[in-house]
Scaffold this active site. Sequence first.
Site, PDB file in Angstrom:
ATOM      1  N   CYS A   2       0.837  -1.203   0.000  1.00 33.21           N
ATOM      2  CA  CYS A   2       0.000   0.000   0.000  1.00 33.21           C
ATOM      3  C   CYS A   2       0.870   1.250   0.000  1.00 33.21           C
ATOM      4  CB  CYS A   2      -0.955   0.053   1.187  1.00 33.21           C
ATOM      5  SG  CYS A   2      -2.013  -1.372   1.383  1.00 33.21           S
ATOM      6  N   ARG A  27       5.638  -0.450  -4.283  1.00 36.68           N
ATOM      7  CA  ARG A  27       5.278  -1.055  -3.005  1.00 36.68           C
ATOM      8  C   ARG A  27       4.327  -2.236  -3.177  1.00 36.68           C
ATOM      9  NH1 ARG A  27       6.628   1.940   1.413  1.00 36.68           N
ATOM     10  NH2 ARG A  27       4.970   1.028   2.674  1.00 36.68           N
ATOM     11  N   TRP A  75      -3.180  -2.693  -1.385  1.00 40.96           N
ATOM     12  CA  TRP A  75      -2.878  -4.113  -1.521  1.00 40.96           C
ATOM     13  C   TRP A  75      -3.899  -4.834  -0.663  1.00 40.96           C
ATOM     14  CZ3 TRP A  75      -1.203  -8.413   1.331  1.00 40.96           C
ATOM     15  CH2 TRP A  75      -0.591  -9.433   0.590  1.00 40.96           C
ATOM     16  N   ASN A 101      -2.998   2.367   5.555  1.00 35.78           N
ATOM     17  CA  ASN A 101      -2.158   1.187   5.345  1.00 35.78           C
ATOM     18  C   ASN A 101      -2.170   0.361   6.620  1.00 35.78           C
ATOM     19  OD1 ASN A 101      -1.481   2.333   2.924  1.00 35.78           O
ATOM     20  ND2 ASN A 101       0.648   2.766   3.448  1.00 35.78           N
ATOM     21  N   GLY A 102      -2.134  -0.951   6.496  1.00 32.14           N
ATOM     22  CA  GLY A 102      -2.075  -1.805   7.674  1.00 32.14           C
ATOM     23  C   GLY A 102      -3.339  -2.626   7.849  1.00 32.14           C
ATOM     24  N   GLU A 488      17.903 -18.157  -4.232  1.00 30.63           N
ATOM     25  CA  GLU A 488      17.608 -16.788  -4.665  1.00 30.63           C
ATOM     26  C   GLU A 488      17.329 -16.734  -6.160  1.00 30.63           C
ATOM     27  OE1 GLU A 488      17.188 -12.594  -4.760  1.00 30.63           O
ATOM     28  OE2 GLU A 488      16.834 -14.150  -3.274  1.00 30.63           O
ATOM     29  N   LYS A 492      13.821 -15.388  -7.824  1.00 32.23           N
ATOM     30  CA  LYS A 492      13.734 -14.301  -8.811  1.00 32.23           C
ATOM     31  C   LYS A 492      12.879 -14.727  -9.997  1.00 32.23           C
ATOM     32  CE  LYS A 492      14.673 -11.447  -6.994  1.00 32.23           C
ATOM     33  NZ  LYS A 492      15.073 -11.814  -5.666  1.00 32.23           N
ATOM     34  N   GLU A 495       9.200 -14.886  -8.953  1.00 32.48           N
ATOM     35  CA  GLU A 495       8.622 -13.579  -8.654  1.00 32.48           C
ATOM     36  C   GLU A 495       8.181 -12.831  -9.908  1.00 32.48           C
ATOM     37  OE1 GLU A 495      10.552 -11.740  -4.628  1.00 32.48           O
ATOM     38  OE2 GLU A 495      11.895 -11.908  -6.354  1.00 32.48           O
ATOM     39  N   HIS A 511      17.809 -37.093  -3.774  1.00 32.38           N
ATOM     40  CA  HIS A 511      16.878 -37.464  -2.706  1.00 32.38           C
ATOM     41  C   HIS A 511      15.462 -36.963  -3.012  1.00 32.38           C
ATOM     42  CE1 HIS A 511      20.018 -39.043  -0.091  1.00 32.38           C
ATOM     43  NE2 HIS A 511      20.756 -37.992  -0.442  1.00 32.38           N
ATOM     44  N   LYS A 610       6.711  -4.569  -2.306  1.00 31.99           N
ATOM     45  CA  LYS A 610       8.117  -4.325  -1.997  1.00 31.99           C
ATOM     46  C   LYS A 610       8.364  -4.338  -0.501  1.00 31.99           C
ATOM     47  CE  LYS A 610      12.339  -3.288  -3.109  1.00 31.99           C
ATOM     48  NZ  LYS A 610      13.148  -4.323  -3.765  1.00 31.99           N
TER      49      LYS A 610
END
Length: 615
Positions: A2, A27, A75, A101-102, A488, A492, A495, A511, A610
């Site tokens: 947000c 964000r 968001w 926000n929140g 990582e 990426k 995402e 395994h 973000k």
Amino acid sequence: MCGIVGYIGHRDAYPIIIKGLQRLEYRGYDSAGIALYDGKNIKLSKTKGKVSDLKEKLENEISTDGTLGIGHTRWATHGVPNDVNSHPHYSNSGDLVIIHNGIIENYDSLKKELIKRGYTFKSDTDTEVLVNLIEDVKKNDNIKLGKAVQIALNQVIGAYAIAVFDKNKPNEIVVAKLGSPLAIGIGDDEFFIASDASPFIEFTKNAIYLEDEEMAIIRRDKDIKVRKIKSDAVVDPYVQELQLNLEQIEKGGYDHFMLKEIHEQPNAIFDTFRGRLLSNEALVKLAGVEDNMKKFLAADRIIVVACGTSWHAGLVAEYIFEDLARIPVEVEYASEFRYRNPVITEKDVVIAISQSGETADTLAAIKLAKSKGAFVFGVCNVVGSSIARETDAGAYTHAGPEIGVASTKAFTTQITVLTLIALRLARAKGTISSSEFRHHLIELETIPSKVEEALKSDAYVQTVAEIYKDATNFLYLGRGFNFPVALEGALKLKEISYIHAEGYPAAEMKHGPIALIDEQMPVVVIATKKGHYEKVVSNIQEIKSRKGKIIGIVTKGDKNVKELADHVIEVPETIECLTPLLTTIPLQLLSYHIAVMLNKNVDQPRNLAKSVTVE
């Protein structure tokens, strides 16, 4: 998550707010809205979708006049992404307008009570509950807006950053913060409000960052009044000069922020060790470490808490700390740490890592660790952020603003800081010789130029991306220091391209994951000459015998992997503990180019934010 933007002053508010919302798109959000006030009428427009959709809709349906306004990118938490649930929200009377926000955790019980009192609700959001709670307090107690906000916030449980105004008081905006960042820009007879300073950087360099449980009453022609929400104590706000500049938050000729930030890594790494790494004097200087050396040296263990990419940097740090400084390290997901009743003592050092410095789960982990008496050290990128203020000490990375949602330069600069800390502790403990210590410092100094060299593989990586862009699954393998890099690299790709990818320690392939390998499965293998090279080559042979497609990340000049792999991407040679700073580069480029070829929104991937400021 947000974004908040607000303005009150002598300029037209709309251009400032719409541009500010565009700068906060990084964000993460799924809808957007703006409310403007021209002294007579509140004009509100909001929509599911992007800020560009809002701009088109708003300019077609309302007048953009007004020197007071608030805007928001949402968001979704409570209620699906749609026009009705988008912010801003009116109170029942239509007098109050809020952005938030929140999460208000006790919104349901508050809503039921307000319904009993005759309030109705159009949306599914906790935010509409909050604005009506404020209105109810204001009306029943016959008090001003600021006091009503304070009383209402003392009744809520959760996290928030809010901005609210009353159409009957056209020269005032009330803001408040708990757990979600809020900055106030101070201009000449004008004030700016935002989740960070990027929306107002060209207008003023002076800003106040509210602390948790603080509120501010912002009026034209008057000084800002800041108070503690619980105690009502007056706060003398600290006005700081912003170091951010406009060039840092623009694309600078690149097609995407992510690509720009990948290419900024040589400078970002250099800026992170500049003034801290003195190879000629064989010194590492980190004030936060030096001032607390006894805590570090007396520690039974180091616990790293982080989320996402920062967690991967923490995993690299685990290998580096244990290898160089011989201190036991545990790496924890911050999101799980606080909920499993961890054993923490005064003999523990907790290192909390976060790019934004606002990650809610990491903040919660910090508070838990401090309550148990642990010493908490922060590593973050944003000066003045919540984590920077909450920790006992810390070290900033100097990556500069990272706008792309998928972290790149945050990862490499975090590893840089953590390496410096490990080296300093190793020297203090005597677990590394003076010659080896100096060798590590000299080699770390060469990393920016070696990253530049690694970036020269971009054109070849693009050809590899073209071949595999339609794959539905990827496997990433690495060993030792490069196992976290495999994780990582897979993250990426997930995402920004939405292709399923998994990272594994290379030896774990047999395994389970080996069952997935066939001629349709691209396997990215990090196989640098340093660190179990022969073992990784054996893993590659196992993949080849099952017809998997092999993309090898190798040390420059490698011949063995080249004979086995379908594609080889070279990186310069360095000492083993520094290889993650180089091997991650082609993986970042590969994910970027595949996402571009699939026409994905590289900088703002779906469903992601973000700065994750809710749990």
